[in-house]
Design an enzyme around this catalytic site. Structure first.
Site, PDB file in Angstrom:
ATOM      1  N   ASN A   1       0.521  -1.783   0.061  1.00 39.92           N
ATOM      2  CA  ASN A   1       0.001   0.172   0.187  1.00 39.92           C
ATOM      3  C   ASN A   1       0.573   1.709   0.207  1.00 39.92           C
ATOM      4  O   ASN A   1       1.638   1.190   0.309  1.00 39.92           O
ATOM      5  CB  ASN A   1      -1.095   0.225   1.113  1.00 39.92           C
ATOM      6  CG  ASN A   1      -1.959  -0.947   1.574  1.00 39.92           C
ATOM      7  OD1 ASN A   1      -2.181  -1.495   0.349  1.00 39.92           O
ATOM      8  ND2 ASN A   1      -1.872  -1.052   2.430  1.00 39.92           N
TER       9      ASN A   1
ATOM     10  N   THR B   1       1.306 -10.672  20.515  1.00 41.95           N
ATOM     11  CA  THR B   1       2.294  -9.115  20.249  1.00 41.95           C
ATOM     12  C   THR B   1       1.368  -8.337  21.264  1.00 41.95           C
ATOM     13  O   THR B   1      -0.078  -8.487  21.181  1.00 41.95           O
ATOM     14  CB  THR B   1       3.294  -8.608  19.020  1.00 41.95           C
ATOM     15  OG1 THR B   1       0.984  -8.126  18.232  1.00 41.95           O
ATOM     16  CG2 THR B   1       3.574  -9.190  17.988  1.00 41.95           C
TER      17      THR B   1
ATOM     18  N   SER C   1       4.332  -2.517  23.994  1.00 48.22           N
ATOM     19  CA  SER C   1       5.076  -2.137  24.860  1.00 48.22           C
ATOM     20  C   SER C   1       5.492  -3.523  25.985  1.00 48.22           C
ATOM     21  O   SER C   1       6.193  -3.744  26.732  1.00 48.22           O
ATOM     22  CB  SER C   1       4.782  -0.688  25.644  1.00 48.22           C
ATOM     23  OG  SER C   1       3.647  -0.903  26.847  1.00 48.22           O
TER      24      SER C   1
ATOM     25  N   GLY D   1       5.602  -6.551  24.990  1.00 47.45           N
ATOM     26  CA  GLY D   1       6.203  -7.673  24.599  1.00 47.45           C
ATOM     27  C   GLY D   1       5.749  -8.418  23.772  1.00 47.45           C
ATOM     28  O   GLY D   1       4.476  -8.388  22.729  1.00 47.45           O
TER      29      GLY D   1
ATOM     30  N   ASP E   1       4.362  -5.599  11.927  1.00 47.93           N
ATOM     31  CA  ASP E   1       5.276  -5.686  10.611  1.00 47.93           C
ATOM     32  C   ASP E   1       6.566  -5.942  10.599  1.00 47.93           C
ATOM     33  O   ASP E   1       7.193  -7.988  10.537  1.00 47.93           O
ATOM     34  CB  ASP E   1       5.214  -4.534   9.584  1.00 47.93           C
ATOM     35  CG  ASP E   1       4.074  -4.823   9.149  1.00 47.93           C
ATOM     36  OD1 ASP E   1       2.747  -5.638   8.860  1.00 47.93           O
ATOM     37  OD2 ASP E   1       4.080  -4.046   8.583  1.00 47.93           O
TER      38      ASP E   1
ATOM     39  N   GLY F   1       7.075   6.302   9.894  1.00 50.96           N
ATOM     40  CA  GLY F   1       7.354   5.304   8.499  1.00 50.96           C
ATOM     41  C   GLY F   1       6.983   4.434   9.435  1.00 50.96           C
ATOM     42  O   GLY F   1       6.457   3.839  10.148  1.00 50.96           O
TER      43      GLY F   1
ATOM     44  N   SER G   1      11.274   2.705   8.476  1.00 51.69           N
ATOM     45  CA  SER G   1      11.636   2.928  10.005  1.00 51.69           C
ATOM     46  C   SER G   1      11.783   1.753  10.570  1.00 51.69           C
ATOM     47  O   SER G   1      12.556   1.080  12.206  1.00 51.69           O
ATOM     48  CB  SER G   1       9.817   3.638  10.605  1.00 51.69           C
ATOM     49  OG  SER G   1       9.163   2.207  10.997  1.00 51.69           O
TER      50      SER G   1
HETATM   51  P1  ATP Z   1       0.940  -1.730  14.461  1.00 48.60           P
HETATM   52  O1  ATP Z   1      -0.270  -2.418  14.616  1.00 48.60           O
HETATM   53  O2  ATP Z   1       1.103  -0.978  15.319  1.00 48.60           O
HETATM   54  O3  ATP Z   1       2.182  -2.405  13.432  1.00 48.60           O
HETATM   55  P2  ATP Z   1       0.230  -3.711  16.295  1.00 48.60           P
HETATM   56  O4  ATP Z   1      -1.030  -3.906  17.148  1.00 48.60           O
HETATM   57  O5  ATP Z   1      -0.151  -5.390  15.285  1.00 48.60           O
HETATM   58  O6  ATP Z   1       1.249  -3.134  16.140  1.00 48.60           O
HETATM   59  P3  ATP Z   1       1.954  -4.487  18.738  1.00 48.60           P
HETATM   60  O7  ATP Z   1       1.960  -5.396  19.828  1.00 48.60           O
HETATM   61  O8  ATP Z   1       0.961  -2.725  19.586  1.00 48.60           O
HETATM   62  O9  ATP Z   1       1.568  -5.082  17.308  1.00 48.60           O
HETATM   63  O10 ATP Z   1       3.340  -4.254  18.741  1.00 48.60           O
HETATM   64  C1  ATP Z   1       4.154  -5.351  17.807  1.00 48.60           C
HETATM   65  C2  ATP Z   1       5.519  -5.381  18.471  1.00 48.60           C
HETATM   66  O11 ATP Z   1       6.102  -4.082  18.595  1.00 48.60           O
HETATM   67  C3  ATP Z   1       5.190  -5.613  19.832  1.00 48.60           C
HETATM   68  O12 ATP Z   1       5.611  -6.652  20.091  1.00 48.60           O
HETATM   69  C4  ATP Z   1       6.865  -5.223  20.626  1.00 48.60           C
HETATM   70  O13 ATP Z   1       7.988  -5.784  20.492  1.00 48.60           O
HETATM   71  C5  ATP Z   1       7.055  -3.972  19.171  1.00 48.60           C
HETATM   72  N1  ATP Z   1       6.363  -2.678  20.324  1.00 48.60           N
HETATM   73  C6  ATP Z   1       5.219  -1.982  20.138  1.00 48.60           C
HETATM   74  N2  ATP Z   1       5.029  -1.146  20.695  1.00 48.60           N
HETATM   75  C7  ATP Z   1       6.634  -0.951  21.720  1.00 48.60           C
HETATM   76  C8  ATP Z   1       6.600   0.145  22.968  1.00 48.60           C
HETATM   77  N3  ATP Z   1       5.865   0.926  23.461  1.00 48.60           N
HETATM   78  N4  ATP Z   1       7.697   0.400  23.035  1.00 48.60           N
HETATM   79  C9  ATP Z   1       8.517  -1.371  22.833  1.00 48.60           C
HETATM   80  N5  ATP Z   1       8.266  -1.873  21.562  1.00 48.60           N
HETATM   81  C10 ATP Z   1       7.140  -2.132  21.188  1.00 48.60           C
HETATM   82  O1  RIB Z   2       0.752  -2.899   9.630  1.00 50.02           O
HETATM   83  C1  RIB Z   2       1.171  -1.144   8.587  1.00 50.02           C
HETATM   84  C2  RIB Z   2       0.327  -1.526   7.817  1.00 50.02           C
HETATM   85  O2  RIB Z   2      -1.526  -1.621   7.367  1.00 50.02           O
HETATM   86  C3  RIB Z   2       0.755  -0.152   7.277  1.00 50.02           C
HETATM   87  O3  RIB Z   2       1.771   0.207   6.237  1.00 50.02           O
HETATM   88  C4  RIB Z   2      -0.704  -0.037   6.424  1.00 50.02           C
HETATM   89  O4  RIB Z   2      -0.632   0.209   4.521  1.00 50.02           O
HETATM   90  C5  RIB Z   2      -1.441  -0.613   6.126  1.00 50.02           C
HETATM   91  O5  RIB Z   2      -1.943  -1.877   5.873  1.00 50.02           O
END
Ligand code: ATP
Ligand code: RIB
Length: 302
Positions: free
Chosen positions: A12, A218, A221, A223, A250, A285, A289
């Site tokens: 995307n 996941t 924060s 873990g 991701d 990003g 990132s």
């Molecule tokens: P997103 O949708 O924002 O990509 P997600 O909701 O799929 O994330 P999360 O469980 O929020 O997944 O985060 C994935 C992983 O990223 C966590 O298991 C951890 O390793 C890392 N992470 C996320 N937020 C933090 C944070 N505030 N500090 C340190 N590590 C983090």
């Molecule tokens: O996981 C992040 C991604 O979700 C973004 O890059 C956006 O494109 C959505 O698919």
């Protein structure tokens, strides 16, 4: 030898606005900054795995438009093999308008377009790459039947599979069964399990359909939580200054795939995934990132 990873998934164009706080329905708020970047869960995971040193092949679809150029640009820059990406003439490249607030939290709309037109032939064309892979990863931003087909193809070829069930959606049990590793976040776990009522371990265990399957939930924060048929382990992550959590999941999946492909034990692989994702949230990003291998190794040494 480099880990060999195949990602079947989405690209995307991420249209990201940064703001102090998100608008409420009907409200307009001023934004601080706007960035167009390469995104999509599949592509983000492919780019992140390549940055970690893996040999990565991406299978997916983009449209015949200017946003597809963003995809080619990042894949070529990061060394992701795009020989099996088709250009769809009927649907546009996927786009994702994203809002990020001052705490680094995000809200995303995805218009998947060409991503939903992946065909069996796209996956069959890459059969030799899949057969040679250590790990195949899929997510839920392409058509669900193709997620199942990709996982099934990999399983038949004896390749380890990771299903990142994101974004949250219900999935047929026979698709879940094709995943060696399931990697939901808390919301996705809730959707898959019909509500976890706070008991993440029980809900994750309830998803497992065979004895040799593993869930890694996941927890932001906090873990990640490993759950197998017989064991559970909580793996804390690193304390970092959060700038933008978009793409954290991701980065985590890419880290897990690369570490498993390199033969790390499960808990160590999850530690590596946490380190990859923790570094990702310190920068704005999505794909851009995600950290390079040297940065992850350095954090793990600390
Ligand atoms: P997103 O949708 O924002 O990509 P997600 O909701 O799929 O994330 P999360 O469980 O929020 O997944 O985060 C994935 C992983 O990223 C966590 O298991 C951890 O390793 C890392 N992470 C996320 N937020 C933090 C944070 N505030 N500090 C340190 N590590 C983090
Ligand atoms: O996981 C992040 C991604 O979700 C973004 O890059 C956006 O494109 C959505 O698919």
């Amino acid at each position: 030898m480099a880990a060999k990873i195949v990602v079947v998934g989405s690209f995307n164009a991420d249209l990201i606005s940064y703001m102090a706080r998100m608008p409420r329905p009907g409200e307009t708020v001023p934004g601080d900054r706007f960035v167009t970047g390469a995104g999509g869960k599949g592509s983000n995971q492919a780019v992140a795995a390549a940055r970690l040193g893996a040999e990565v092949t991406f299978i997916g679809r983009v449209g015949n438009d200017v946003f597809a150029e963003l995809a080619y640009e990042i894949w070529d820059a990061e060394g992701v093999n795009r020989d099996f990406v088709s250009r769809d003439v009927e649907q546009a490249t996927g786009v994702a308008p994203i809002m990020v607030d001052s705490r680094g939290e995000n809200m995303i709309v995805v218009v998947l377009g060409a991503n939903l037109r992946v065909q069996p032939g796209d996956i069959d064309a890459a059969r030799d790459k899949i057969a040679a892979a250590d790990v195949l990863i899929a997510q839920l931003e392409i058509n669900l039947d193709m997620v199942a087909y990709a996982l099934e193809t990999a399983k038949k070829l004896g390749v380890t599979t990771i299903l990142n069930p994101a974004p949250a959606a219900a999935i047929p049990a026979d698709t879940i069964e094709l995943a060696d590793y399931l990697t939901p976040n808390e919301t996705e776990l809730e959707t898959l399990s019909g509500g976890h009522g706070g008991d993440i371990k029980a809900a994750a265990r309830g998803l497992l359909t065979r004895a040799d399957q593993t869930a890694v939930v996941t927890l932001g924060s906090r873990g990640a939580q490993i759950v197998t048929g017989t064991e559970t382990a909580s793996v804390p992550t690193y304390a970092v200054d959060v700038v933008d959590t978009t793409g954290a999941g991701d980065a985590f999946n890419a880290g897990l795939a690369v570490a498993l492909a390199e033969g790390l034990a499960l808990a160590d692989a999850v530690r590596f995934a946490n380190a990859t994702a923790a570094l990702c949230v310190t920068k704005p990003g999505t794909a851009r990132s995600t950290p390079y291998r040297g940065e992850v190794d350095e954090l793990l040494r600390k």
